[in-house]
Scaffold this motif. Structure first.
Motif, PDB file in Angstrom:
ATOM      1  N   LEU A  73      50.040  38.925  47.128  1.00  0.00           N
ATOM      2  CA  LEU A  73      49.514  39.924  46.215  1.00  0.00           C
ATOM      3  C   LEU A  73      49.334  41.254  46.929  1.00  0.00           C
ATOM      4  CD1 LEU A  73      48.306  40.722  43.466  1.00  0.00           C
ATOM      5  CD2 LEU A  73      46.101  39.864  44.286  1.00  0.00           C
ATOM      6  N   ASP A  74      49.923  42.290  46.365  1.00  0.00           N
ATOM      7  CA  ASP A  74      49.812  43.642  46.911  1.00  0.00           C
ATOM      8  C   ASP A  74      48.459  44.227  46.519  1.00  0.00           C
ATOM      9  OD1 ASP A  74      49.998  46.392  47.445  1.00  0.00           O
ATOM     10  OD2 ASP A  74      52.149  46.416  47.094  1.00  0.00           O
ATOM     11  N   ASP A  75      47.741  44.779  47.482  1.00  0.00           N
ATOM     12  CA  ASP A  75      46.422  45.355  47.221  1.00  0.00           C
ATOM     13  C   ASP A  75      46.479  46.627  46.374  1.00  0.00           C
ATOM     14  OD1 ASP A  75      45.167  43.364  48.636  1.00  0.00           O
ATOM     15  OD2 ASP A  75      45.115  44.502  50.533  1.00  0.00           O
ATOM     16  N   GLY A  76      47.664  47.166  46.155  1.00  0.00           N
ATOM     17  CA  GLY A  76      47.784  48.396  45.386  1.00  0.00           C
ATOM     18  C   GLY A  76      47.616  48.226  43.889  1.00  0.00           C
ATOM     19  N   TRP A  77      47.614  46.991  43.404  1.00  0.00           N
ATOM     20  CA  TRP A  77      47.467  46.750  41.967  1.00  0.00           C
ATOM     21  C   TRP A  77      45.989  46.737  41.588  1.00  0.00           C
ATOM     22  CZ3 TRP A  77      51.648  47.601  39.399  1.00  0.00           C
ATOM     23  CH2 TRP A  77      52.888  47.363  39.998  1.00  0.00           C
ATOM     24  N   GLU A  78      45.660  47.446  40.507  1.00  0.00           N
ATOM     25  CA  GLU A  78      44.259  47.588  40.089  1.00  0.00           C
ATOM     26  C   GLU A  78      43.791  46.419  39.223  1.00  0.00           C
ATOM     27  OE1 GLU A  78      44.476  51.263  38.058  1.00  0.00           O
ATOM     28  OE2 GLU A  78      44.628  52.477  39.883  1.00  0.00           O
ATOM     29  N   ASP A  79      44.676  45.903  38.382  1.00  0.00           N
ATOM     30  CA  ASP A  79      44.338  44.793  37.488  1.00  0.00           C
ATOM     31  C   ASP A  79      45.394  43.701  37.624  1.00  0.00           C
ATOM     32  OD1 ASP A  79      41.962  45.777  35.792  1.00  0.00           O
ATOM     33  OD2 ASP A  79      43.381  47.449  35.666  1.00  0.00           O
ATOM     34  N   VAL A  80      44.944  42.473  37.850  1.00  0.00           N
ATOM     35  CA  VAL A  80      45.868  41.361  38.080  1.00  0.00           C
ATOM     36  C   VAL A  80      45.341  40.119  37.358  1.00  0.00           C
ATOM     37  CG1 VAL A  80      47.020  39.923  39.798  1.00  0.00           C
ATOM     38  CG2 VAL A  80      46.412  42.286  40.366  1.00  0.00           C
ATOM     39  N   TYR A 116      50.713  38.918  36.217  1.00  0.00           N
ATOM     40  CA  TYR A 116      50.884  40.229  35.596  1.00  0.00           C
ATOM     41  C   TYR A 116      49.957  41.221  36.285  1.00  0.00           C
ATOM     42  CZ  TYR A 116      51.039  43.839  31.944  1.00  0.00           C
ATOM     43  OH  TYR A 116      51.192  45.020  31.257  1.00  0.00           O
ATOM     44  N   CYS A 117      50.558  42.252  36.892  1.00  0.00           N
ATOM     45  CA  CYS A 117      49.809  43.261  37.640  1.00  0.00           C
ATOM     46  C   CYS A 117      49.985  44.623  36.957  1.00  0.00           C
ATOM     47  CB  CYS A 117      50.309  43.365  39.077  1.00  0.00           C
ATOM     48  SG  CYS A 117      50.445  41.790  39.967  1.00  0.00           S
ATOM     49  N   ALA A 118      48.950  45.437  37.018  1.00  0.00           N
ATOM     50  CA  ALA A 118      49.033  46.765  36.396  1.00  0.00           C
ATOM     51  C   ALA A 118      48.187  47.761  37.176  1.00  0.00           C
ATOM     52  CB  ALA A 118      48.569  46.691  34.944  1.00  0.00           C
ATOM     53  N   ARG A 119      48.582  49.007  37.083  1.00  0.00           N
ATOM     54  CA  ARG A 119      47.755  50.103  37.572  1.00  0.00           C
ATOM     55  C   ARG A 119      47.921  51.294  36.633  1.00  0.00           C
ATOM     56  NH1 ARG A 119      51.393  49.723  42.101  1.00  0.00           N
ATOM     57  NH2 ARG A 119      53.105  51.229  41.945  1.00  0.00           N
ATOM     58  N   CYS A 141      53.609  48.460  35.689  1.00  0.00           N
ATOM     59  CA  CYS A 141      53.323  47.036  35.519  1.00  0.00           C
ATOM     60  C   CYS A 141      54.329  46.205  36.314  1.00  0.00           C
ATOM     61  CB  CYS A 141      53.396  46.628  34.042  1.00  0.00           C
ATOM     62  SG  CYS A 141      52.297  47.568  32.960  1.00  0.00           S
ATOM     63  N   LEU A 142      53.877  45.064  36.785  1.00  0.00           N
ATOM     64  CA  LEU A 142      54.725  44.130  37.525  1.00  0.00           C
ATOM     65  C   LEU A 142      54.548  42.749  36.927  1.00  0.00           C
ATOM     66  CD1 LEU A 142      56.480  43.227  39.982  1.00  0.00           C
ATOM     67  CD2 LEU A 142      54.321  42.968  41.246  1.00  0.00           C
ATOM     68  N   LEU A 143      55.674  42.105  36.613  1.00  0.00           N
ATOM     69  CA  LEU A 143      55.667  40.765  36.029  1.00  0.00           C
ATOM     70  C   LEU A 143      56.425  39.844  36.980  1.00  0.00           C
ATOM     71  CD1 LEU A 143      54.646  39.473  33.361  1.00  0.00           C
ATOM     72  CD2 LEU A 143      56.895  39.945  32.382  1.00  0.00           C
ATOM     73  N   GLN A 144      55.747  38.799  37.465  1.00  0.00           N
ATOM     74  CA  GLN A 144      56.349  37.886  38.439  1.00  0.00           C
ATOM     75  C   GLN A 144      56.280  36.440  37.938  1.00  0.00           C
ATOM     76  OE1 GLN A 144      53.641  39.093  41.639  1.00  0.00           O
ATOM     77  NE2 GLN A 144      55.374  39.965  42.764  1.00  0.00           N
ATOM     78  N   ARG A 157      41.998  40.144  39.569  1.00  0.00           N
ATOM     79  CA  ARG A 157      41.363  41.420  39.913  1.00  0.00           C
ATOM     80  C   ARG A 157      41.201  42.233  38.632  1.00  0.00           C
ATOM     81  NH1 ARG A 157      44.873  44.210  43.998  1.00  0.00           N
ATOM     82  NH2 ARG A 157      44.050  42.554  45.348  1.00  0.00           N
ATOM     83  N   GLN A 158      40.047  42.854  38.462  1.00  0.00           N
ATOM     84  CA  GLN A 158      39.792  43.681  37.284  1.00  0.00           C
ATOM     85  C   GLN A 158      39.117  44.966  37.721  1.00  0.00           C
ATOM     86  OE1 GLN A 158      36.331  43.785  35.104  1.00  0.00           O
ATOM     87  NE2 GLN A 158      37.419  45.704  34.733  1.00  0.00           N
ATOM     88  N   THR A 159      39.759  46.096  37.395  1.00  0.00           N
ATOM     89  CA  THR A 159      39.246  47.407  37.790  1.00  0.00           C
ATOM     90  C   THR A 159      39.069  48.337  36.599  1.00  0.00           C
ATOM     91  OG1 THR A 159      40.352  47.216  39.944  1.00  0.00           O
ATOM     92  CG2 THR A 159      39.662  49.420  39.265  1.00  0.00           C
TER      93      THR A 159
END
Length: 359
Positions: A73-80, A116-119, A141-144, A157-159
């Motif tokens: 997991l990349d730390d750059g994503w704000e919501d995961v 599902y990751c988003a910033r 957004c990133l979908l893996q 993660r929730q920001t």
């Protein structure tokens, strides 16, 4: 790792979906997120996913990847968030809501995990710009996907405020029903626009059903709003109904609007529906021959009559019923201009924009 897509995604109603069914039609939030703790990646409907972007309309950056195992997991994503997904047929497609296929993901009909990751989900609200004013995409957004046994969904993660609202909404929904259901259940689902709302909305009656063909997403958004927002929306909608009808300055109506704003019981004649209608039909200011000095609304008896139920609806003790009833009455009063009313409601009450989103 195999990168399936990297580019931009056109967003409609704040969402896009992944579907492996033969008849792909994106589910609604209340259906896709039923029984989940996360509201960004709805996986309750077999064979499809509903993804929330936080942006109502515009463009976001999107990357879609397939992995052989869980990627770091990349730390750059704000919501995961994560959920389980199993394709029901082949291929699996990524589809912007209401549009054609964006890309196809070569996944076997086996159990997978999706992350599902988003910033930037709150970016448009924080800066105040609209999607049309931005040269590039708003957020990313990133979908893996990777093979994994079924497991409960989770918030990694929730920001953002948008993600917080969507998670809270998902947790308020009833569990997803098992099985196909009876013919009666299927008919009820169709009557609600293809997805069942919460039990409280279903029990709200005809005003809630009246909003279904007008703006199904707004119905879900009002349901997800807090009671204080619902109550404020009810009062706002009542005022908008009487303003649209040209009756907001009539001397026996303005005291009722004032009492509504103060949370006080409605004064006469609105304390008795029959007396209120008698007053309405005997007042020369609410007859077809009367005209408004500025907009001519008072010459439209039908518009004036449809505004009348907004007051009693907005005064109901249950804030959800009050909001739905007053909003429907205001929409009927506005006639074909109701989309402008709903757009104004979303501007006035930001909670109605998030996730709907929400629709």
């Amino acid at each position: 790792m195999r990168r399936v897509y990297s580019g931009e995604l056109a967003v409609v109603h704040g969402r896009f979906h992944v579907d492996s069914r033969r008849d792909p039609h994106g589910p609604g939030p209340s259906e896709a997120c039923a029984g989940q703790i996360n509201g960004l990646c709805g996986a309750a409907v077999p064979g499809c996913l509903l993804l929330d972007t936080g942006l109502r309309t515009g463009r976001v950056g999107l990357t879609v990847e397939v992995h052989g195992a869980a990627p770091p997991l990349d730390d750059g994503w704000e919501d995961v968030v994560e959920a389980s997904f199993r394709p029901v047929s082949f291929p699996t497609a990524v589809l912007p809501c209401g549009r054609g296929v964006l890309c196809e993901v070569d996944l076997p009909p086996a159990d997978h995990r999706v992350r599902y990751c988003a910033r930037g989900m709150d970016r448009s609200e924080e800066t105040g710009f609209t999607a049309a004013e931005v040269a590039g995409p708003v957020g990313h957004c990133l979908l893996q996907f990777w093979p994994a046994p079924p497991a409960a969904d989770r918030v990694v993660r929730q920001t953002s405020r948008s993600a917080e609202d969507r998670h809270r909404y998902a947790r308020s929904l009833p569990p997803s029903p098992s099985g196909v259901g009876t013919a009666r259940e299927c008919a009820e689902t169709l009557s609600w626009g293809g997805r069942l709302p919460s039990r409280r909305v279903r029990e709200a009656g005809g005003d809630a059903r009246g909003l279904v063909p007008l703006d199904r997403d707004l119905l879900d958004a009002v349901d997800a709003a807090c009671p204080a927002t619902q109550r404020s929306l009810a009062r706002w909608a009542a005022h908008r109904a009487f303003t649209a009808a040209g009756l907001d300055d009539v001397d026996w109506i303005t005291p009722a609007l004032t009492a509504l704003d103060r949370g006080e019981p409605l004064p006469a004649p609105f304390d008795d529906p029959q007396r209120a209608w008698e007053r309405f039909f005997t007042d020369d200011r609410t007859t077809p021959g009367a005209s408004h000095a500025s907009d001519g609304c008072r010459g439209n008896l039908l518009r004036q009559a449809t505004a009348m139920p907004a007051l009693r609806a907005a005064a109901q003790p249950d804030p959800l019923r009050a909001a739905l009833g007053a909003l429907f009455a205001a929409a009927v009063t506005h006639g074909t201009d109701y989309p402008a009313l709903f757009a104004e409601a979303r501007r006035e009450f930001p909670a109605l924009r998030r996730g709907v989103p929400p629709q």
